[in-house]
Each structure stands twice: as structure tokens, then as C-alpha cells.
Design a protein around this motif. Structure first.
Motif, PDB file in Angstrom:
ATOM      1  N   LYS A 292       0.843  -1.200   0.000  1.00 26.05           N
ATOM      2  CA  LYS A 292       0.000   0.000   0.000  1.00 26.05           C
ATOM      3  C   LYS A 292       0.882   1.255   0.000  1.00 26.05           C
ATOM      4  N   ALA A 293       1.938   1.217   0.794  1.00 22.17           N
ATOM      5  CA  ALA A 293       2.846   2.369   0.871  1.00 22.17           C
ATOM      6  C   ALA A 293       3.498   2.619  -0.489  1.00 22.17           C
ATOM      7  N   LYS A 294       3.836   1.533  -1.183  1.00 20.98           N
ATOM      8  CA  LYS A 294       4.461   1.685  -2.501  1.00 20.98           C
ATOM      9  C   LYS A 294       3.473   2.302  -3.487  1.00 20.98           C
ATOM     10  N   GLU A 295       2.236   1.813  -3.429  1.00 16.01           N
ATOM     11  CA  GLU A 295       1.189   2.368  -4.304  1.00 16.01           C
ATOM     12  C   GLU A 295       0.992   3.863  -4.054  1.00 16.01           C
ATOM     13  N   ASP A 296       0.998   4.226  -2.774  1.00 21.21           N
ATOM     14  CA  ASP A 296       0.690   5.615  -2.408  1.00 21.21           C
ATOM     15  C   ASP A 296       1.938   6.500  -2.360  1.00 21.21           C
ATOM     16  N   HIS A 297       3.087   5.919  -2.680  1.00 18.71           N
ATOM     17  CA  HIS A 297       4.361   6.660  -2.654  1.00 18.71           C
ATOM     18  C   HIS A 297       4.684   7.258  -1.292  1.00 18.71           C
ATOM     19  N   ASN A 298       4.373   6.528  -0.249  1.00 21.74           N
ATOM     20  CA  ASN A 298       4.808   6.972   1.082  1.00 21.74           C
ATOM     21  C   ASN A 298       6.324   6.793   1.148  1.00 21.74           C
ATOM     22  N   ASP A 299       7.008   7.713   1.782  1.00 20.19           N
ATOM     23  CA  ASP A 299       8.465   7.585   1.850  1.00 20.19           C
ATOM     24  C   ASP A 299       8.957   6.849   3.097  1.00 20.19           C
ATOM     25  N   TYR A 300       8.076   6.684   4.064  1.00 19.71           N
ATOM     26  CA  TYR A 300       8.417   5.884   5.248  1.00 19.71           C
ATOM     27  C   TYR A 300       7.245   4.982   5.607  1.00 19.71           C
ATOM     28  N   VAL A 301       7.531   3.755   6.040  1.00 16.52           N
ATOM     29  CA  VAL A 301       6.504   2.984   6.744  1.00 16.52           C
ATOM     30  C   VAL A 301       7.045   2.686   8.139  1.00 16.52           C
ATOM     31  N   ILE A 302       6.149   2.777   9.091  1.00 16.88           N
ATOM     32  CA  ILE A 302       6.535   2.478  10.474  1.00 16.88           C
ATOM     33  C   ILE A 302       5.614   1.361  10.956  1.00 16.88           C
ATOM     34  N   ILE A 303       6.194   0.210  11.227  1.00 20.29           N
ATOM     35  CA  ILE A 303       5.398  -0.959  11.586  1.00 20.29           C
ATOM     36  C   ILE A 303       5.356  -1.095  13.111  1.00 20.29           C
ATOM     37  N   ASP A 304       4.146  -1.014  13.656  1.00 21.23           N
ATOM     38  CA  ASP A 304       3.967  -1.165  15.108  1.00 21.23           C
ATOM     39  C   ASP A 304       3.668  -2.635  15.407  1.00 21.23           C
ATOM     40  N   THR A 305       4.623  -3.324  15.984  1.00 13.86           N
ATOM     41  CA  THR A 305       4.455  -4.766  16.220  1.00 13.86           C
ATOM     42  C   THR A 305       3.931  -5.053  17.627  1.00 13.86           C
ATOM     43  N   ALA A 306       3.613  -6.311  17.858  1.00 13.22           N
ATOM     44  CA  ALA A 306       3.087  -6.715  19.169  1.00 13.22           C
ATOM     45  C   ALA A 306       4.213  -6.810  20.198  1.00 13.22           C
ATOM     46  N   GLY A 307       3.836  -6.623  21.436  1.00 13.96           N
ATOM     47  CA  GLY A 307       4.793  -6.827  22.524  1.00 13.96           C
ATOM     48  C   GLY A 307       4.186  -7.815  23.499  1.00 13.96           C
ATOM     49  N   ARG A 308       4.969  -8.314  24.420  1.00 13.48           N
ATOM     50  CA  ARG A 308       4.434  -9.152  25.499  1.00 13.48           C
ATOM     51  C   ARG A 308       5.012  -8.594  26.781  1.00 13.48           C
ATOM     52  N   LEU A 309       4.515  -9.131  27.887  1.00 15.45           N
ATOM     53  CA  LEU A 309       5.045  -8.654  29.161  1.00 15.45           C
ATOM     54  C   LEU A 309       6.464  -9.137  29.371  1.00 15.45           C
ATOM     55  N   GLN A 310       6.763 -10.285  28.753  1.00 12.82           N
ATOM     56  CA  GLN A 310       8.121 -10.824  28.839  1.00 12.82           C
ATOM     57  C   GLN A 310       8.517 -11.345  27.475  1.00 12.82           C
ATOM     58  N   ILE A 311       9.818 -11.465  27.275  1.00 15.98           N
ATOM     59  CA  ILE A 311      10.286 -12.036  26.012  1.00 15.98           C
ATOM     60  C   ILE A 311       9.872 -13.507  25.976  1.00 15.98           C
ATOM     61  N   ASP A 312       9.243 -13.948  24.898  1.00 19.14           N
ATOM     62  CA  ASP A 312       8.995 -15.381  24.746  1.00 19.14           C
ATOM     63  C   ASP A 312       9.258 -15.806  23.312  1.00 19.14           C
TER      64      ASP A 312
END
Ligand code: GDP
Length: 297
Positions: free
Chosen positions: A179-199
Motif C-alpha cells: 500500500k505504501a508503494k502504491e501511495d508513494h509513502n516515503d516511510y513505513v513504520i510498523i507497530d508490532t506486538a509486545g508481550r510482558l516478557q520475552i517469549d
């Protein structure tokens, strides 16, 4: 206030030297003992403390500082320089791809400030580089996370790509990128999941997203208030993801300072930004020398 205890103790440690025309070996040793305790009490990693104290002592001896003019001032200068060096010497800019969009992936434990920082970073890029970022909502496990990112997007007038919570995060990242490529966005920022602890599951998923979109920048968001745990978390994420930079959040709180002083030395990865408040404008480039001055007070 951040670093309050550390600043006071470092100042006290060096106060005993002030005004002394001559500093003896035992004066230096006593001061270094105090500095060591101050750093340990501020939750600085013990190995980092050990190296720091050793280097400062060697420099003070090597340069014959103790016999020179104004030995106390010179020792303060050495401490200042070594604090700066421990935190990375110079500000390290965000990686940028030669072809748009530059892909930034946010990672970190739940509550560290990923979503907030994703928004802050988008706003910073927009304001400072006239950029047109796209935020990608890739945390499907916390339904409120998508709403939170949408709210942030509206607040800063940046589009948010989302596919709800029923699509695989790797797929969401890929389709967001298209979608970003289609819309010519110059940055994408991906907000990923977190957990309370590393697993393992979390790490496996982040690894898969990384392999699918090849981010130019993987930012690890670390809560500065978590002390020694901050360093353990950073090591854990870095081992799997080989991150490219760290964002230290909540530096406006009364953090003791350990994370700021340990993370670079332990992970060898630069702190690129610091979060200093809950507002979207509260994100600053991390300058090791300015942070050292702030710590010394
Ligand atoms: P996530 O779970 O990692 O996405 O974390 P969030 O972005 O939801 O942030 C968790 C909480 O920390 C929220 O209440 C944020 O407002 C707050 N927060 C994030 N960054 C900062 C910061 O730099 N300073 C302060 N005081 N609060 C922050």
C-alpha cells in the motif's frame, strides 16, 4: 526527575577533590570508589561500571593529571568524556533507504512505548523532513492497540494501515508495504506486538516480519524506568532481531539512569532517540554528550 540521585552522588564524589591543588592517589581512589557506588546504585550494569572506573582511573594516572594544574577539574572532564563515550560518543541518525519507502520496524515489550513512539517518530519525520509516513498496525493480539494507533494517526494526521486482528502479522506487514508503494509513502513504520516478557512465540513472529519486509531500521523501544531489566530485555531482543537502534522512553520520569548508561555498552547498538513525555512532540534525538552533561548536572 531523571538521574537525580546519580547526579547528586557523582557531584558529591567529586566535591572532595575540588579546590585541592594536589590530588593524591588515595584521594583519587576514594573518589573512584564513590563514583563506582553511585553508578551501581543507579542500576548501571556492573561490567559497564567496572570498565568505566578502570578507564577513568587509568586516564587520570596516565596523563599525570594528579600532578598537573587543577587536577579536580581535569578529573571531572575525564568523567564527562567517558560518560559520553559509554553512551556512544555521537548521535546516530535514522537509517534511510535509497529507494522509498524506508521501512522502520518497532519492537519492544508491551507498555514500553512502541505505539506512542511510532506516532512520535511519524510526526517528527513529517515535521522535519516533510515526509509522508504510513503507520502499519501489526499488533493483532491487543485489540486496543489498533484503535490506539488509529487515534495517534488522526492526532498527527498520518494514515494508518490495518487489517483488523484476524490476519497474520507477516501478511499485514507485507500488504501495508504494498500500500505504501502504491501511495508513494516515503516511510513505513510498523507497530508490532509486545508481550510482558520475552517469549519464543513473540520473537519468532518478529523474526518472520523482519524476514518478510527487510526493514532498514529495527528500533527497539525500551522503558528507561525498568533499570537492570532494560538491559536484559535489550540483549534478548538484539540477539534474535539484531536491532539497528534503541529508543529509550520515559526519560521524563524519575529513572535512575542505568539503562541510558548501559545499553550502548552492553548491546553495541546506538540509542537513537529518547522519549521525554506522553505528548506526540516529546521525542528527541539522543546526543551522548548532552546526556553526559545532564547526568553530571
Ligand atoms: P506499547 O505497549 O509498547 O505500544 O506502549 P504504549 O505506546 O501504549 O505506551 C505505554 C504507556 O507509556 C502509555 O501510557 C504512554 O503514554 C506512555 N509513554 C510512552 N512513551 C513515554 C514517554 O517517553 N514518557 C512518558 N511519561 N510516558 C510515555
Amino acid at each position: 526527575m531523571a538521574f537525580e540521585g546519580l547526579t547528586e552522588r557523582l557531584q558529591n564524589a567529586m566535591k572532595t577533590l575540588r579546590g585541592k591543588g594536589k590530588v593524591s592517589q588515595s584521594d583519587l581512589r576514594a573518589t573512584m570508589r564513590e563514583i563506582r557506588l553511585a553508578l551501581l546504585e543507579a542500576d548501571v550494569n556492573f561490567q559497564v561500571v567496572r570498565n568505566f572506573v578502570k578507564t577513568v582511573e587509568e586516564r587520570a594516572n596516565g596523563a599525570k593529571v594528579l600532578e598537573g594544574l587543577n587536577p579536580s577539574q581535569q578529573i571531572v572532564k575525564i568523567v564527562d568524556e567517558e560518560l559520553t563515550k559509554t553512551m556512544g560518543e555521537e548521535a546516530v541518525p535514522l537509517n534511510k533507504s535509497e529507494k522509498i519507502p524506508t521501512i522502520i520496524m518497532m519492537s519492544g515489550l508491551q507498555g514500553a512505548g512502541k505505539t506512542t513512539t511510532a506516532g512520535k517518530l511519524a510526526l517528527k519525520l513529517k515535521n522535519e523532513q516533510n515526509a509522508r509516513p504510513l503507520l502499519i498496525a501489526d499488533d493483532i493480539y491487543r485489540p486496543a492497540a489498533i484503535d490506539q494507533l488509529e487515534t495517534v494517526g488522526q492526532q498527527i494526521d498520518v494514515p494508518v494501515f490495518q487489517l483488523g486482528t484476524d490476519v497474520d502479522p507477516v501478511e499485514i506487514a507485507k500488504r501495508g508495504l504494498e500500500k505504501a508503494k502504491e501511495d508513494h509513502n516515503d516511510y513505513v513504520i510498523i507497530d508490532t506486538a509486545g508481550r510482558l516478557q520475552i517469549d519464543e512465540k513473540l520473537m519468532g513472529e518478529l523474526s518472520n516480519i523482519k524476514d518478510a519486509v527487510h526493514p532498514d531500521e529495527i528500533l527497539l523501544v525500551i522503558d528507561a524506568m525498568t533499570g537492570q531489566n532494560a538491559v536484559a530485555t535489550a540483549e534478548g531482543f538484539n540477539k534474535t532481531l539484531d536491532v539497528t537502534g534503541v529508543v529509550l522512553t520515559k526519560l521524563d520520569g524519575d529513572t535512575r539512569g542505568g539503562a541510558a548508561l548501559s545499553i550502548r555498552a552492553v548491546t553495541q547498538k546506538p540509542i537513537k532517540f529518547v522519549g521525554q513525555g506522553e505528548k506526540m512532540s516529546d521525542l528527541d534525538v539522543f546526543y551522548p554528550d548532552r546526556m553526559a552533561s545532564r547526568i553530571l548536572g
